[in-house]
Every structure is written in C-alpha cells, then in structure tokens.
Motif scaffolding. Structure first.
Motif, short mmCIF file in Angstrom:
data_model
loop_
_atom_site.label_atom_id
_atom_site.label_comp_id
_atom_site.label_asym_id
_atom_site.label_seq_id
_atom_site.Cartn_x
_atom_site.Cartn_y
_atom_site.Cartn_z
N PRO A 1 -90.09 -3.75 -34.08
CA PRO A 1 -91.29 -4.65 -33.71
C PRO A 1 -91.09 -6.02 -34.44
N VAL A 2 -91.51 -7.36 -33.72
CA VAL A 2 -91.42 -8.35 -34.53
C VAL A 2 -92.91 -8.61 -34.87
N PRO A 3 -93.35 -9.68 -35.62
CA PRO A 3 -95.00 -9.86 -36.04
C PRO A 3 -95.46 -10.04 -34.82
N PRO A 4 -96.96 -9.91 -34.64
CA PRO A 4 -97.82 -10.34 -33.57
C PRO A 4 -97.78 -11.69 -33.14
N SER A 5 -97.80 -12.42 -34.19
CA SER A 5 -97.64 -13.97 -33.94
C SER A 5 -96.08 -14.53 -34.33
N ALA A 6 -95.46 -15.12 -33.37
CA ALA A 6 -94.06 -15.47 -33.63
C ALA A 6 -94.11 -16.97 -33.17
N PHE A 7 -93.00 -17.86 -33.63
CA PHE A 7 -92.79 -19.09 -33.69
C PHE A 7 -91.34 -19.44 -32.97
N VAL A 8 -91.37 -20.22 -32.17
CA VAL A 8 -90.10 -20.68 -31.35
C VAL A 8 -89.97 -21.88 -31.42
N THR B 1 -106.28 -24.63 -17.25
CA THR B 1 -105.77 -24.25 -16.03
C THR B 1 -104.98 -22.66 -16.72
N LEU B 2 -104.49 -22.79 -17.96
CA LEU B 2 -103.74 -21.64 -18.32
C LEU B 2 -104.76 -20.77 -19.21
N ASP B 3 -104.75 -19.49 -18.68
CA ASP B 3 -105.69 -18.56 -19.54
C ASP B 3 -105.44 -18.21 -20.86
N ASN B 4 -103.98 -18.48 -21.13
CA ASN B 4 -103.62 -17.87 -22.54
C ASN B 4 -103.23 -19.05 -23.46
N HIS C 1 -90.34 -7.28 -27.67
CA HIS C 1 -90.37 -6.65 -28.98
C HIS C 1 -91.62 -6.66 -29.80
N GLY C 2 -92.80 -7.05 -29.25
CA GLY C 2 -94.05 -6.77 -29.69
C GLY C 2 -94.84 -8.36 -29.91
N ALA C 3 -94.64 -9.22 -29.88
CA ALA C 3 -95.11 -10.22 -30.17
C ALA C 3 -96.39 -10.62 -29.12
N ARG C 4 -97.43 -10.88 -29.66
CA ARG C 4 -98.65 -10.90 -28.60
C ARG C 4 -98.94 -12.57 -28.30
N GLU C 5 -98.53 -13.17 -29.57
CA GLU C 5 -98.94 -14.78 -29.42
C GLU C 5 -97.70 -15.47 -30.01
N ILE C 6 -97.21 -16.52 -29.02
CA ILE C 6 -96.27 -17.44 -29.46
C ILE C 6 -96.51 -18.90 -29.73
N THR C 7 -95.92 -19.50 -30.54
CA THR C 7 -96.21 -21.09 -30.93
C THR C 7 -95.01 -21.65 -30.74
N LEU C 8 -94.97 -22.64 -30.18
CA LEU C 8 -93.91 -23.52 -29.71
C LEU C 8 -93.92 -24.79 -30.64
N LEU C 9 -92.80 -24.88 -31.52
CA LEU C 9 -92.58 -25.68 -32.37
C LEU C 9 -91.78 -27.01 -32.31
N GLY C 10 -92.06 -28.35 -32.67
CA GLY C 10 -91.29 -29.23 -32.46
C GLY C 10 -91.91 -30.59 -33.49
N LEU D 1 -95.01 -15.62 -18.75
CA LEU D 1 -94.36 -14.38 -19.44
C LEU D 1 -95.30 -13.27 -19.38
N PRO D 2 -95.00 -12.18 -18.81
CA PRO D 2 -95.76 -10.89 -18.75
C PRO D 2 -95.95 -10.43 -20.13
N GLY D 3 -97.11 -10.05 -20.65
CA GLY D 3 -97.55 -9.65 -21.80
C GLY D 3 -97.85 -10.36 -22.92
N LEU D 4 -97.48 -11.62 -22.70
CA LEU D 4 -98.01 -12.79 -23.67
C LEU D 4 -99.46 -13.17 -23.52
N ALA D 5 -100.26 -12.71 -24.66
CA ALA D 5 -101.70 -12.94 -24.58
C ALA D 5 -102.19 -14.24 -24.83
N ARG D 6 -101.41 -14.99 -25.74
CA ARG D 6 -101.87 -16.18 -26.26
C ARG D 6 -100.58 -17.16 -26.63
N LEU D 7 -100.91 -18.42 -26.36
CA LEU D 7 -99.66 -19.41 -26.45
C LEU D 7 -100.44 -20.58 -26.95
#
Length: 478
Positions: A145-152, A264-267, A192-201, A238-244
């Motif tokens: 599993p990866v951490p619940p909060s991931a960065f991309v 408009t985007l619930d997550n 792999h288990g992330a529930r939240e993703i933060t897009l970085l730039g 993406l299915p399963g992504l709870a937070r963005l």
C-alpha cells in the motif's frame, strides 16, 4: 555496514518531498535499504533555495553528515535540488565527501548514478543540465500500500520570472508532463491505496501552455494540448479517488474553468492556496506578478461564489524593496478582506541572479521583522478564530497515522465521550486540510507487524468538539 544503505534529508516544498519519496522507492527497488544517519553509506540532501542563506544551511548539514559518518570510510554524500543546481560542482571543491550533485531535471538519473558511485569509489558525477522536455521518471510504486495522501508532479520549472524568485534558474523553464502519464500514475496510486492525490507544479494553472505542450501534454489520440482544467476533470473521474487537491496556482493564469471545478467536482477539496505576495498594486508591479489587486479579489469572489465554504491560504513577502508603510497596510487590509485561513509569510531576502536583488530601497532587517510580526499576529488570531468556528460541525477525516497526542485515548480530561476503553488516538485531515485528532476504537484488522493499519486510509465521520491553536479535536460520530 551494508554497501547499499542510504539516508535522505529533505528541505523545502512538497515537490522536494515527492522527489525524495520517489528517489527512496527507486533505490529500494535497486536493492538499497534505508538506514539512520551515521549508519548509511549514501547520505542524500535534497535542498531548497527559496529561503534566506540556503547554501549556509546545506553546508551546515553536510558538516553534520561528515561528523556522523567519520567512522565509515566509504560513506559519501549526495546533494540534490535547487541549491545543487545553484552551486553545482562547487560542492566538490568544498566538501570531499560529496560525490554527486543533481538538479530537478537530473533527478530521474540519480538512482543509476548512485548505483555507479557505489561501484566506482573514485568517481564524481554532476547531473545539472536542463532538459527541453519533462524528464519522465520510472514508475517506482511500492509493492504494498501507498500512503493515504499521495503527491503527483504534473510539470517542472516556471516561465514567470517574478523579480524575487530563483525557481526559473534552479528548476528551469516550464515543461508540462504528458497528461496520460499523469492520469496513469494517479490511477496506479489509487489502485495501491491512495485516497487523496495532490497535483504538484510551480504554476499548475499554466499546465499545457509551454512550448512543448503540443507534443508532450496531448491526449492519447494526439488531439489538442490538455488544459489544467481538463486534467483536473480526468483525474477527478478516477474510480476510488475520494479527494483531489492541487498546488501551486498563479493568479494571473487561473482559468474560469478551474474556478468552476470547485463547484462541479465533488472530490475537489474546498481549500486553495492562492499566493498573493503583496496587497499593494505598486509592489505587485515591482515584483513582476502580472496581476493587480482588483484581479486578485475578483478571483477570490468567483471562488467563493463557486464554493461558498472554500478556505483560502496564501504566501506573503514582507519588506520587498521599496515597500512603504502604506504598501504594508494595503497588504494587511487585503488579508482582512479575503480572510485567509492560513498564510506563509516571510521577510524578503535577496536571491542571487534575480532582478529584485539589484533593486534600490532595501529595508532594514529590523523594519522587516517588525512588519512580519504584526502580520503574523493578525494571522494567528484569525486562524484560531477559523478553527473555533468549526467547533460543533460535522466533517469527514481521512486518517493518515497515529496521533502525536496519545493521551487523548484516555479522555484528556474532557467530558464529551473522548475516552474510549482500549481506544487509539489517530490523526488525519478534513476536506479543508485542517489537522484533526480523534480517538477511535481499536480495530481487529492488523498488519503483519501488529501495527494499527486497520484505520489507516479510512475516511471516518467526526464531530469537531475542540479547537486547538493549530489543530482540531473530534469525536467519532455514530
């Protein structure tokens, strides 16, 4: 000591944290193991040059590494990140234990270089060239599993050249990552288990607008370049992504479609970091920010219209060259008008090679410090009020680990039911990104080492019962 042990020290932004996490996974995939400082052969310092005197801080850390590894004759140091790009091979002259320096674009090649250095003790390597394309890195997801909060990362570098900022010189010009690669990495993280993703730039709003975007940020069918708003929608679906979430946007480039996405985007979480830097139009012009306060306040109003409960945070530079008392008062007035839930504020300091370093009207350190203290006093009071306003509300907390306040499991002296026999004290964040501590019943699900993995990554309903200075305390809602 094993020949293939490493230790990483990370300074700076979330992009640096993400780069270090990727590098650690890449080294583990090559047979390396992590070890404490003083027992590792490879000692990596991932650096940041945004704050004052970053070189001196890195030099101090390298001195600590030299002292800690003095009994390990084959140990060596690696310097990566912005200060590595800035100082370059100069590290080799001053610090004999440094055998690799790499910048942002060189990070993709760092794992292979470290492997080679372990095999060739006399070798030194520098990876400091800028690439014209986004330097795509090998996917190095953990097998488990990866951490619940991931960065991309979605991009690298910046084209804005704000007067005070060294990023374009240390991270290079803007390069957008291919949209399909971003979405693919996000999907793998969720799998792999992330529930939240933060897009970085460095400036996510300008994603897809650089010269290479038409070739490197296009859709899979070869269509037009993907905008940041379109990328948000693709990832959010993406299915399963709870937070963005995403950081960091530049006000001059934020598109109406990005603002609309908050409604408009619930997550898409109702929290946005929107750097203001100053509330004075005169100072914003000198900074080269390319917007004025009318434009900034219009963005704020439209964000609040799209998502009335949105919380905003910001960056503030105090004491920019030529800043008058009235300019500073304009900044305070703007902060009150917006009502920032949090701010990251710093005294201006020269960065080598930037336009601001050559500007007249530098303020005395005492004057800058006094203004910063006034600003931070207001912000601390306002942040505490924001947290107090959340007491009594219901929310959802994404759990990311055991709490640093284990005494909560015994009730903490409160009469609100926080004391749960056999309970475990956990920490997490609500949709606004506020840290929340909560006591939960012990779960039967345990990992192979007996750790409390049963709650990790779960989103639980919580009622906020207390506001601390920088965090909240909640109780599990029935």
């Amino acid at each position: 000591m094993s020949d293939r042990t490493f230790h990483i020290l990370t300074f700076g932004c979330q992009m640096n944290v993400n780069d270090s996490d990727w590098l650690a996974r890449a080294l583990v995939a090559r047979g390396f193991t992590q070890a404490p400082l003083g027992k590792a052969r490879v000692n990596i310092v991932n650096t940041c040059s945004v704050r004052d005197k970053p070189e001196q801080k890195v030099y101090s850390v390298l001195g600590r590494i030299r002292q800690a590894t003095r009994k390990l004759p084959d140990a060596f140091a690696v310097v990566g990140g912005c200060v590595a790009q800035q100082i370059g091979a100069g590290f080799f002259t001053r610090f004999p234990q440094v055998r690799l320096v790499f910048g942002g674009d060189g990070s993709a090649m760092a794992p292979q270089a470290i492997e080679r250095l372990c095999a060739e003790p006399g070798l030194r390597v520098s990876l400091l060239d800028f690439s014209e394309e986004y330097p795509e890195r090998d996917a190095q997801l953990q097998s488990g599993p990866v951490p619940p909060s991931a960065f991309v990362n979605i991009m690298q570098g910046c084209d804005n050249f704000c007067a005070y900022c060294i990023v374009p010189y240390t991270r290079g010009r803007q390069k957008s990552r291919a949209a399909d690669a971003v979405v693919r990495e996000c999907a793998e993280l969720v799998e792999h288990g992330a529930r939240e993703i933060t897009l970085l730039g460095q400036n996510v709003n300008s994603y897809g607008q650089d010269a290479e975007a038409a070739r490197h940020a296009t859709t899979a069918d070869g269509g037009k370049a993907v905008t940041f708003a379109e990328l948000l929608h693709r990832v959010a679906a993406l299915p399963g992504l709870a937070r963005l979430r995403f950081v960091t946007p530049h006000p001059k480039d934020i598109a109406p479609e990005v603002i609309d996405a908050f409604g408009t985007l619930d997550n898409l979480c109702p929290r946005l970091h929107l750097p203001m830097q100053s509330g004075s139009d005169r100072i914003l012009k000198a900074m080269g920010r390319k917007y004025d306060m009318a434009r900034y306040m219009d963005i704020v109003q439209r964000l609040k219209a799209a998502r009335p409960d949105i919380q905003l945070s910001t960056d503030i530079i105090v004491g920019f060259p030529g800043e008058t008392e009235q300019d500073f008062e304009d900044t305070l007035a703007a902060m009150r008008a917006v009502g920032f839930a949090a701010s990251f504020s710093f005294c201006y300091s020269d960065r080598p090679g930037t336009r601001a370093a050559m500007l007249p009207g530098k303020l005395e350190p005492a004057e800058k410090a006094a203004r910063l203290a006034r600003l931070q006093e207001w912000q601390n009071d306002y942040t505490e009020q924001c947290l107090r306003n959340m007491v009594g509300t219901d929310t959802a907390v994404l759990l990311d680990g055991m709490s640093k306040k284990p005494d909560m499991a015994h009730g903490g002296g409160h009469e609100d039911g926080a004391g749960i026999p056999g309970g475990e004290s956990w920490q997490g964040r609500d949709p606004y990104g506020q840290p929340v501590n909560v006591v939960l019943p012990a779960r039967p699900e345990r990992g192979p080492a007996g750790g409390p993995e049963g709650w990790l990554g779960r989103i639980v309903p919580v009622t906020i019962v207390e506001a601390k200075k920088h965090s909240l305390r909640g109780v599990l809602r029935a």
